[in-house]
Design an enzyme around this catalytic site. Structure first.
Site, mmCIF file in Angstrom:
data_model
loop_
_atom_site.group_PDB
_atom_site.id
_atom_site.type_symbol
_atom_site.label_atom_id
_atom_site.label_comp_id
_atom_site.label_asym_id
_atom_site.label_seq_id
_atom_site.Cartn_x
_atom_site.Cartn_y
_atom_site.Cartn_z
ATOM 1 N N ILE A 446 0.815 -1.210 0.000
ATOM 2 C CA ILE A 446 0.000 0.000 0.000
ATOM 3 C C ILE A 446 0.852 1.265 0.000
ATOM 4 O O ILE A 446 0.407 2.310 -0.453
ATOM 5 C CB ILE A 446 -0.970 -0.018 1.201
ATOM 6 C CG1 ILE A 446 -1.836 -1.272 1.140
ATOM 7 C CG2 ILE A 446 -1.840 1.230 1.219
ATOM 8 C CD1 ILE A 446 -2.568 -1.471 -0.169
ATOM 9 N N GLU A 620 -15.506 7.328 5.769
ATOM 10 C CA GLU A 620 -15.708 7.798 7.140
ATOM 11 C C GLU A 620 -16.297 9.202 7.192
ATOM 12 O O GLU A 620 -16.953 9.577 8.160
ATOM 13 C CB GLU A 620 -14.405 7.768 7.939
ATOM 14 C CG GLU A 620 -13.492 8.955 7.693
ATOM 15 C CD GLU A 620 -12.219 8.871 8.517
ATOM 16 O OE1 GLU A 620 -11.829 9.884 9.077
ATOM 17 O OE2 GLU A 620 -11.621 7.786 8.572
ATOM 18 N N HIS A 709 -2.889 -4.548 11.019
ATOM 19 C CA HIS A 709 -3.094 -3.956 12.333
ATOM 20 C C HIS A 709 -3.002 -4.996 13.438
ATOM 21 O O HIS A 709 -3.389 -4.726 14.581
ATOM 22 C CB HIS A 709 -4.431 -3.220 12.381
ATOM 23 C CG HIS A 709 -4.392 -1.915 11.646
ATOM 24 N ND1 HIS A 709 -5.213 -1.635 10.578
ATOM 25 C CD2 HIS A 709 -3.616 -0.825 11.808
ATOM 26 C CE1 HIS A 709 -4.940 -0.415 10.128
ATOM 27 N NE2 HIS A 709 -3.976 0.079 10.860
#
Length: 774
Positions: A446, A620, A709
């Site tokens: 990424i 978001e 994560h």
């Protein structure tokens, strides 16, 4: 004219407060615990010291009621799952063996057990751990944390108000557990959950709590009649019990709408409402409903999500109107102050004239106290504060920083053609395949690679003057060479330079754009121990010179494989900044888009054939009400296209999104007209790939197969299994293989192993494809 004092003195309170401590002590203690350098007792003592410090600061500022229970080691929704006994079966043994380690295992996973899914808390940049529920879920009450923290504050002499995530919001944020039918509705468990909440409320009353706050922000979203009926039933049951404390139901992030009448009629003792710009309709709705006779109203008139000073005159006018609509009106922020930094007084690098405009958590608390005093005692009691506030607001309005005529003229001249590629995707993709020569299932990452201790040390030494710019740049070049060498050896197809020169994906660009301000201590929790320093978008935006071209070009000179240029998109630049509130967001987004367009065009002109413009915040920032979606998505997608549409057809534009629910914005993803999109998908088991397929998404996509994560290393077969799921939705000629997100927060050993497994998985699946496909 002097305001008439209220019948009873108004009180100041807050819904919640930042957890990290002035120097991010909590982050350091928790990460020390994970590494074995801090034991559990020391971690708990650090946490207790931070709680004591927060309560003392609030009480000394004049806050009459301090929140308890809002403190968390990782996430308040995860705390709620523990409180109601909703521990996934795969984590139950670790929780029973050691509650603290089991808690962190749910948050981060272990090598053998996957963590809970993580996603965004409404339209903020805070991430919560998604509860996993099913028809067999059995709830049980565990009030130990809430009772203990309440008693801590009570013993210190404060007036505490415990804060709980409300039962409606908890269930509406939950998902069906793995193995449960996807159409399972967690809200069907409400009648099973309410007795657990009742038990916890009773425990808090026995401990001495007179008020308990139940947070229900989910009720500011569009809710069905069935969901509103569930809310009425929940608060009729909880409010009707004799063994409960007084209940304050708090909503925030917007207009309560249809749920206002439901809660106003419920047998609860108070409501907390948002009366800032995002919840401006609450005032009219409250008046139309006849107010809250017999109830307490906590009025959120100070914006808890942004860092601009309050307009005292405007807030006092709102508060004055509210006095006639409730038996008691108290003053607060619009939401928990979790979403802003701690103290603007700590910022020494911002021009003092500009610093006058800023209010972080400490200053917002002071504003709340001033407004409560003005409401209760009249404006003569705060005459000096009112005069200073008027001067500060006027300073901002007239500042040269806020208006650049050249930027405004360029933005006004934007046409529809500026937001469209010169050729449709089908023609572009053919040119890109010919130019790039990539295999089926191309592999990439990424963007960021681990930010090592050596890199952070070099950055600190440069700031301290212990090394000069030339030596720092040599260290950055060394890191770029190492990152590229690893990727080539691992067999990755499209490389990145690793971003060793960057501190943060928004801050790095903000520091190079005119119109932005950078803070030194403005840390805000993103998730767990991950804190970010959102820059302050204070004025008109322009790019004085190229920002990334030099490092991307250097990296490309070291390899024959394509190296992606890496930029952060305009919506994310807004969403992850504290954005100006004195003009429409769409106008600001176009300014940022034009600055990025210059950068994209310069990258292409210097030989970069693959350019990624990340937009993880697109979802978001989606308004919480459906009626507002279309207007937002129009300027949001337009700003991305303005940034990326000035390139040739054979230049491949990527974008990236992560840790949000994408199903309701698939059309907007399509409207971006990016050639390739990569998305978080590992924890959600390729759900987004299925959503793209259902929409008929026609372009290339890389749903992530490596959850970055979590510290665990996914095996090659695990990644291959996810790829097989991806292929069920996306054909091989349009499927990419990549992690969920950037690798900045990971360590090198796990990164190496995980990416090697990712490449091995791609090779394995290529070999499984029909003969001739690969």
């Amino acid at each position: 004219m002097t305001a008439k004092p209220a019948a009873a003195a108004a009180r100041a309170t807050v819904y919640g407060y930042p957890r990290q401590g002035p120097h991010r002590e909590l982050k350091k203690a928790i990460e020390g615990y994970w590494k074995g350098r801090v034991d559990a007792d020391a971690l708990r003592e650090t946490a207790a010291e931070l709680r004591r410090g927060t309560w003392q600061q609030l009480a000394e500022a004049g806050v009459h009621e301090v929140p308890t229970g809002d403190f968390s080691y990782y996430d308040h929704v995860l705390d709620t799952s523990v409180m109601v006994g909703a521990v996934p079966e795969r984590h139950r043994a670790s929780v029973e063996a050691d509650a603290l380690d089991g808690y962190f295992a749910m948050a981060r996973g272990t090598q053998d057990v996957a963590p809970l899914e993580m996603t965004k808390w409404f339209d903020t940049n805070y991430h919560y751990l998604v509860p996993e529920l099913g028809p067999d879920t059995v709830f049980s009450a565990d009030s130990a944390k809430q009772v203990a923290e309440f008693r801590e504050a009570l013993a210190l002499g404060w007036t505490p108000r415990p804060v709980l995530v409300g039962p409606l919001t908890y269930l509406l944020l939950a998902k069906a557990a793995p193995g449960v039918a996807a159409d399972f509705e967690p809200l069907t468990l409400l009648d099973r959950l309410l007795p657990v909440y009742a038990e916890i409320l009773a425990d808090l009353r026995v401990a001495g709590a007179t008020w308990v706050q139940l947070d229900e922000p989910a009720l500011v979203q569009d809710r069905t009649p069935a969901e509103l009926n569930a809310a009425a039933r929940a608060y009729r049951e909880l409010g009707g019990r004799a063994d409960r404390p007084q209940l304050l139901v708090a909503s925030y992030f917007g207009r309560l709408g249809e749920a206002l009448a439901v809660l106003a009629k419920a047998p609860v003792d108070g409501l907390a409402l948002d009366f800032t710009e995002s919840g401006a309709g609450n005032l009219d709705d409250l008046a139309a409903a006849g107010g809250l006779p017999g109830k307490r109203l906590v009025a959120g008139v100070v914006n808890g999500r942004n860092i601009w000073i309050n307009d005292y005159a405007k807030s006092l006018a709102t508060l004055g109107t509210l006095l006639g609509l409730a038996d008691r009106v108290d003053v607060s922020a619009s939401c928990s102050l979790l979403h802003v930094p701690l103290d603007a007084d700590a910022e020494r690098g911002i021009d003092p004239e500009t610093a006058r405009w800023l209010a972080f958590a400490k200053q917002k608390t002071e504003e709340i106290v001033v407004l409560a005093r003005g409401l209760g005692s009249g404006t003569d009691a705060i005459a000096s504060e009112l005069a200073a506030n008027r001067a500060d607001l006027a300073s901002r309005t007239g500042a040269a920083l806020t208006r650049d005529p050249a930027v405004r003229a360029r933005t006004a001249a934007v046409t529809e053609a500026d937001g469209r590629r010169s050729q449709p995707y089908a023609e572009r993709s053919a040119a890109q395949r010919a130019g790039l020569g990539l295999p089926l299932l191309p592999t990439t990452t990424i963007g960021s690679f681990p930010q090592t201790t050596e890199l952070r040390t070099a950055r600190a030494e440069l700031r301290a003057g212990r090394i000069d710019e030339a030596e720092y740049e040599e260290r950055v070049k060394d890191e770029i060479r190492e990152v590229l060498s690893f990727q080539e050896k691992a067999g990755i197809d499209v490389l990145v330079h690793g971003e060793p020169e960057r501190n943060d994906m928004v801050q790095y660009f903000a520091e190079q754009l005119d119109g932005y301000l950078a803070t030194q201590h403005g840390w805000v929790q993103s998730y767990g121990t991950r804190y970010v320093r959102p820059p302050v978008l204070a004025g008109d935006i322009s790019r004085p010179e190229p920002m990334t071209v030099r490092w991307t070009t250097y990296a490309q000179s070291l390899t024959a494989r394509p190296v992606k240029g890496m930029l952060t998109g305009p919506v994310t630049m807004l969403a992850w900044s504290f954005v100006r509130d004195d003009q429409p967001l769409g106008d600001t987004a176009r300014q940022v888009a034009l600055a990025l367009r210059d950068e994209v065009n310069d990258l292409e002109a210097n030989g970069t054939s693959v350019i990624q413009v990340d937009e993880p915040a697109l979802r978001e920032t989606l308004p919480l009400r459906a009626a507002e979606h279309a207007a937002y998505l129009e300027w949001a997608t337009e700003s991305f296209r303005i940034a990326t549409s000035g390139v040739r057809p054979d230049t491949q534009i990527h974008t990236h999104m992560c840790y949000a629910e994408f199903g309701d914005i698939v059309q907007a993803i399509d409207d971006l007209d990016a050639d390739v999109i990569s998305l978080e998908a590992a924890r959600s088991h390729m759900q987004v790939a299925r959503e793209l397929a259902a929409h008929g998404y026609p372009r290339e996509a890389g749903p992530g197969v490596y959850d970055i994560h979590s510290p665990r290393i996914p095996g090659a077969e695990e990644a291959a299994a996810l790829l097989r799921k991806g292929l069920e939705a996306i054909p091989a000629e349009r499927l990419w293989v990549n992690p969920d997100c950037g690798l900045k927060t990971r360590g090198w050993p796990e990164t190496r192993a995980s990416l090697e497994n990712l490449v091995a998985a791609a090779r394995q699946i290529r070999a499984e494809l029909p003969t001739g496909a690969a």
